[in-house]
Design a protein around this motif. Structure first.
Motif, PDB file in Angstrom:
ATOM      1  N   PHE A 378       0.847  -1.188   0.000  1.00 37.77           N
ATOM      2  CA  PHE A 378       0.000   0.000   0.000  1.00 37.77           C
ATOM      3  C   PHE A 378       0.890   1.249   0.000  1.00 37.77           C
ATOM      4  O   PHE A 378       1.758   1.413   0.873  1.00 37.77           O
ATOM      5  CB  PHE A 378      -0.920   0.004   1.223  1.00 37.77           C
ATOM      6  CG  PHE A 378      -1.779  -1.233   1.319  1.00 37.77           C
ATOM      7  CD1 PHE A 378      -2.941  -1.340   0.572  1.00 37.77           C
ATOM      8  CD2 PHE A 378      -1.402  -2.293   2.136  1.00 37.77           C
ATOM      9  CE1 PHE A 378      -3.723  -2.480   0.641  1.00 37.77           C
ATOM     10  CE2 PHE A 378      -2.186  -3.431   2.218  1.00 37.77           C
ATOM     11  CZ  PHE A 378      -3.345  -3.530   1.469  1.00 37.77           C
ATOM     12  N   ALA A 379       0.694   2.121  -0.978  1.00 38.93           N
ATOM     13  CA  ALA A 379       1.489   3.345  -1.135  1.00 38.93           C
ATOM     14  C   ALA A 379       0.553   4.546  -1.155  1.00 38.93           C
ATOM     15  O   ALA A 379      -0.680   4.401  -1.257  1.00 38.93           O
ATOM     16  CB  ALA A 379       2.311   3.265  -2.423  1.00 38.93           C
ATOM     17  N   PRO A 380       1.079   5.761  -1.054  1.00 39.01           N
ATOM     18  CA  PRO A 380       0.224   6.960  -1.041  1.00 39.01           C
ATOM     19  C   PRO A 380      -0.695   7.066  -2.254  1.00 39.01           C
ATOM     20  O   PRO A 380      -1.806   7.597  -2.127  1.00 39.01           O
ATOM     21  CB  PRO A 380       1.239   8.101  -1.003  1.00 39.01           C
ATOM     22  CG  PRO A 380       2.430   7.530  -0.334  1.00 39.01           C
ATOM     23  CD  PRO A 380       2.495   6.096  -0.785  1.00 39.01           C
ATOM     24  N   ILE A 419      -5.000   0.683   8.390  1.00 34.28           N
ATOM     25  CA  ILE A 419      -4.142   1.369   7.416  1.00 34.28           C
ATOM     26  C   ILE A 419      -4.432   2.862   7.367  1.00 34.28           C
ATOM     27  O   ILE A 419      -3.524   3.695   7.253  1.00 34.28           O
ATOM     28  CB  ILE A 419      -4.320   0.736   6.014  1.00 34.28           C
ATOM     29  CG1 ILE A 419      -3.825  -0.717   6.031  1.00 34.28           C
ATOM     30  CG2 ILE A 419      -3.587   1.535   4.944  1.00 34.28           C
ATOM     31  CD1 ILE A 419      -4.129  -1.469   4.747  1.00 34.28           C
ATOM     32  N   LEU A 420      -5.714   3.233   7.478  1.00 34.36           N
ATOM     33  CA  LEU A 420      -6.126   4.631   7.299  1.00 34.36           C
ATOM     34  C   LEU A 420      -6.188   5.417   8.603  1.00 34.36           C
ATOM     35  O   LEU A 420      -6.692   6.545   8.625  1.00 34.36           O
ATOM     36  CB  LEU A 420      -7.488   4.690   6.602  1.00 34.36           C
ATOM     37  CG  LEU A 420      -7.535   4.112   5.176  1.00 34.36           C
ATOM     38  CD1 LEU A 420      -8.934   4.210   4.606  1.00 34.36           C
ATOM     39  CD2 LEU A 420      -6.525   4.818   4.269  1.00 34.36           C
ATOM     40  N   THR A 421      -5.695   4.852   9.692  1.00 36.68           N
ATOM     41  CA  THR A 421      -5.650   5.601  10.952  1.00 36.68           C
ATOM     42  C   THR A 421      -4.711   6.797  10.789  1.00 36.68           C
ATOM     43  O   THR A 421      -3.522   6.625  10.448  1.00 36.68           O
ATOM     44  CB  THR A 421      -5.153   4.703  12.102  1.00 36.68           C
ATOM     45  OG1 THR A 421      -6.046   3.606  12.255  1.00 36.68           O
ATOM     46  CG2 THR A 421      -5.075   5.486  13.414  1.00 36.68           C
ATOM     47  N   PRO A 422      -5.185   8.021  10.985  1.00 39.79           N
ATOM     48  CA  PRO A 422      -4.334   9.205  10.778  1.00 39.79           C
ATOM     49  C   PRO A 422      -3.069   9.165  11.622  1.00 39.79           C
ATOM     50  O   PRO A 422      -3.111   8.881  12.832  1.00 39.79           O
ATOM     51  CB  PRO A 422      -5.240  10.370  11.199  1.00 39.79           C
ATOM     52  CG  PRO A 422      -6.629   9.852  11.027  1.00 39.79           C
ATOM     53  CD  PRO A 422      -6.561   8.394  11.377  1.00 39.79           C
ATOM     54  N   PHE A 426      -0.113   7.261   7.207  1.00 39.10           N
ATOM     55  CA  PHE A 426      -0.297   8.438   6.365  1.00 39.10           C
ATOM     56  C   PHE A 426      -0.729   9.612   7.230  1.00 39.10           C
ATOM     57  O   PHE A 426      -1.487   9.449   8.195  1.00 39.10           O
ATOM     58  CB  PHE A 426      -1.340   8.170   5.268  1.00 39.10           C
ATOM     59  CG  PHE A 426      -1.008   6.983   4.401  1.00 39.10           C
ATOM     60  CD1 PHE A 426       0.014   7.057   3.461  1.00 39.10           C
ATOM     61  CD2 PHE A 426      -1.713   5.792   4.511  1.00 39.10           C
ATOM     62  CE1 PHE A 426       0.324   5.973   2.659  1.00 39.10           C
ATOM     63  CE2 PHE A 426      -1.407   4.702   3.724  1.00 39.10           C
ATOM     64  CZ  PHE A 426      -0.373   4.785   2.798  1.00 39.10           C
ATOM     65  N   SER A 427      -0.274  10.804   6.830  1.00 38.46           N
ATOM     66  CA  SER A 427      -0.624  12.011   7.587  1.00 38.46           C
ATOM     67  C   SER A 427      -2.070  12.407   7.317  1.00 38.46           C
ATOM     68  O   SER A 427      -2.678  11.983   6.330  1.00 38.46           O
ATOM     69  CB  SER A 427       0.306  13.166   7.189  1.00 38.46           C
ATOM     70  OG  SER A 427       0.092  13.517   5.821  1.00 38.46           O
ATOM     71  N   GLU A 428      -2.609  13.230   8.204  1.00 41.22           N
ATOM     72  CA  GLU A 428      -3.976  13.711   8.020  1.00 41.22           C
ATOM     73  C   GLU A 428      -4.082  14.539   6.744  1.00 41.22           C
ATOM     74  O   GLU A 428      -5.102  14.496   6.054  1.00 41.22           O
ATOM     75  CB  GLU A 428      -4.400  14.568   9.226  1.00 41.22           C
ATOM     76  CG  GLU A 428      -4.592  13.767  10.495  1.00 41.22           C
ATOM     77  CD  GLU A 428      -5.242  14.604  11.585  1.00 41.22           C
ATOM     78  OE1 GLU A 428      -6.016  15.534  11.248  1.00 41.22           O
ATOM     79  OE2 GLU A 428      -4.975  14.338  12.768  1.00 41.22           O
ATOM     80  N   GLN A 429      -3.062  15.268   6.422  1.00 41.73           N
ATOM     81  CA  GLN A 429      -3.091  16.091   5.202  1.00 41.73           C
ATOM     82  C   GLN A 429      -3.205  15.209   3.956  1.00 41.73           C
ATOM     83  O   GLN A 429      -3.980  15.504   3.046  1.00 41.73           O
ATOM     84  CB  GLN A 429      -1.828  16.949   5.125  1.00 41.73           C
ATOM     85  CG  GLN A 429      -1.795  17.895   3.918  1.00 41.73           C
ATOM     86  CD  GLN A 429      -0.523  18.747   3.890  1.00 41.73           C
ATOM     87  OE1 GLN A 429       0.322  18.637   4.780  1.00 41.73           O
ATOM     88  NE2 GLN A 429      -0.408  19.575   2.872  1.00 41.73           N
TER      89      GLN A 429
END
Length: 454
Positions: A378-380, A419-422, A426-429
């Motif tokens: 999983f990547a940005p 995975i999607l936990t801020p 990944f950053s919140e931005q």
């Protein structure tokens, strides 16, 4: 060791027991009804006490005690001269004998499967009518505690018959014994109180009951309580409950998923009889299935391979163990990071590995299956599709029950939230920027017609 009646090994003996008991109780009940009908006149016993109608009238209206007391005073011969019959012939049609009670109890045990001590201790207060044709019977099993059973129609009819058959005897029994179910009269007592009992029949009484019912047909085949060896049947009353369970009606098996299985067996016995009796090829196939299931559990427990940047050095440094597991060369790693191996929600290490389909063929897994796949990276750039998948799960949650959603989507939704936990990967931005691309409709996902939400 005392031999016992073992059924279904001796099904014929069980059938003879039922047939003998049924013939005895039905014959005795017919004689009772006829005698009670003859005694229905309210005018008195009649002119001659030697008439059978007079015998029955005296028993129905005065009970058995006066006749027994009279015989004790006069002697048996004067009693026979006065009534033209012996005491037993006068009493038996209206007062059930011990033999008749034994037949009732054996037949009742065969119909219900209740243990002997539970049957002999029954009282009228243990009988509860549930409607006009159903009885809920409460009893005490000596080695455990109070139990209850809803009687079958056959057992209900038999119990109703006994209550009617014992009505005359119960009316003249001492007040303390009237609530007992199996109250009986024994003329041998010295005074009236000793002649009434509610005790169970002894083992010797049952043995003699069996011995008195020996019979064979013209060809020498046993017709009543005779074993296959020609000797009296060794009857053990505690085996009746076991036999009842073993011979439960199997008619409801038809059309059932358990048509080839015996509901009287435990799961362990079923496994010993049906699951372990396999060929080597079948055992090997079963072991392969077990191994695949275990491998799947291990794969699901692995942490997700999430890369916050597109830097190969970061991937090799932070995920060295995963890289060894994937076995990818530099060229494959470059394709993985550049997006050449992308599927909907991730980059796939090897689409032809056969983890979710045939080896050598493109993976047929649905988009959410990649969330738990050990080949997924999983990547940005995958964030928009991951957020589209989360919105899809949300729509499915609204139209499915919890019991429906959890088995189908639960594990994948949990991994997606991880995975999607801020701030975790990944950053919140980055998450907010990706959310702008999400419209929240099914057209954003590669779904089959049956997977669309309302």
């Amino acid at each position: 060791m005392t031999p016992v009646l073992k059924i279904p090994d001796r099904v014929a003996q069980w059938a003879r027991l039922i047939r003998t008991c049924r013939a005895e109780v039905e014959g005795a009940y017919r004689a009772f009804c006829a005698a009670r009908e003859q005694a229905s006149s309210a005018e008195g016993p009649g002119a001659s006490l030697r008439e059978r109608t007079a015998h029955h009238w005296l028993v129905v209206h005065n009970g058995p005690d006066p006749l027994v007391s009279e015989m004790a005073e006069r002697g048996s011969f004067p009693f026979r001269q006065r009534y033209g019959a012996g005491l037993r012939a006068v009493l038996d049609p209206l007062i059930p004998t011990l033999d008749v009670i034994i037949a009732y109890q054996l037949l009742f045990g065969a119909y219900t499967g209740i243990v002997p001590d539970g049957i002999t201790d029954l009282g009228l207060t243990d009988i509860e009518w549930a409607g006009d044709e159903k009885i809920l019977l409460s009893y005490v099993k000596g080695r455990t505690a109070a139990e209850s059973v809803a009687l079958s129609r056959q057992a209900t009819r038999l119990l109703e018959q006994w209550l009617d058959h014992s009505a005359v005897a119960r009316r003249f029994a001492p007040e303390g014994l009237r609530p007992e179910l199996w109250v009986r009269f024994t003329p041998s007592g010295t005074w009236a109180g000793e002649r009434w009992l509610a005790k169970p029949a002894t083992r010797l009484s049952v043995v003699r009951w069996v011995e008195r019912r020996q019979a064979v047909d013209e060809d020498g085949h046993p017709t009543q309580m005779t074993g296959d060896d020609g000797l009296p049947l060794a009857l053990h009353r505690h085996r009746i409950r076991t036999t009842h369970d073993a011979l439960k009606d199997r008619s409801h098996w038809r059309g059932s998923r358990r048509t080839t299985l015996d509901p009287n067996r435990s799961p362990g016995i079923e496994g010993d009889h049906y699951l372990t009796n396999t060929t080597p090829a079948q055992r090997e196939a079963a072991e392969d299935i077990i191994a695949q299931a275990q491998e799947d559990l291990v794969r699901r427990a692995l942490p997700p391979l999430v890369l916050a940047t597109a830097d190969m050095a970061d991937l090799v440094e932070n995920y060295s163990e995963q890289m060894k597991r994937l076995g990818l060369d530099d060229n494959a790693l470059a394709q993985l990071l550049s997006g050449e191996r992308d599927v909907f929600t991730a980059a796939c290490g090897d689409q032809l590995s056969g983890l979710h389909g045939p080896t050598g063929k493109p993976c047929p897994a649905r988009p959410w299956v990649c969330l738990l796949c050990p080949l997924a990276l999983f990547a940005p750039r995958h964030l928009p599709n991951l957020l589209r998948l989360r919105a899809f799960f949300s729509r499915q949650w609204q139209q499915m029950t919890t019991a429906e959603f959890i088995p189908v989507f639960g594990p994948y939704a949990h991994r997606l939230d991880e995975i999607l936990t801020p701030g975790r990967y990944f950053s919140e931005q980055a998450l907010r920027a990706a959310a702008v691309e999400v419209t929240g409709s099914d057209v954003e996902l590669p779904l089959r017609p049956e997977e669309h939400t309302v």
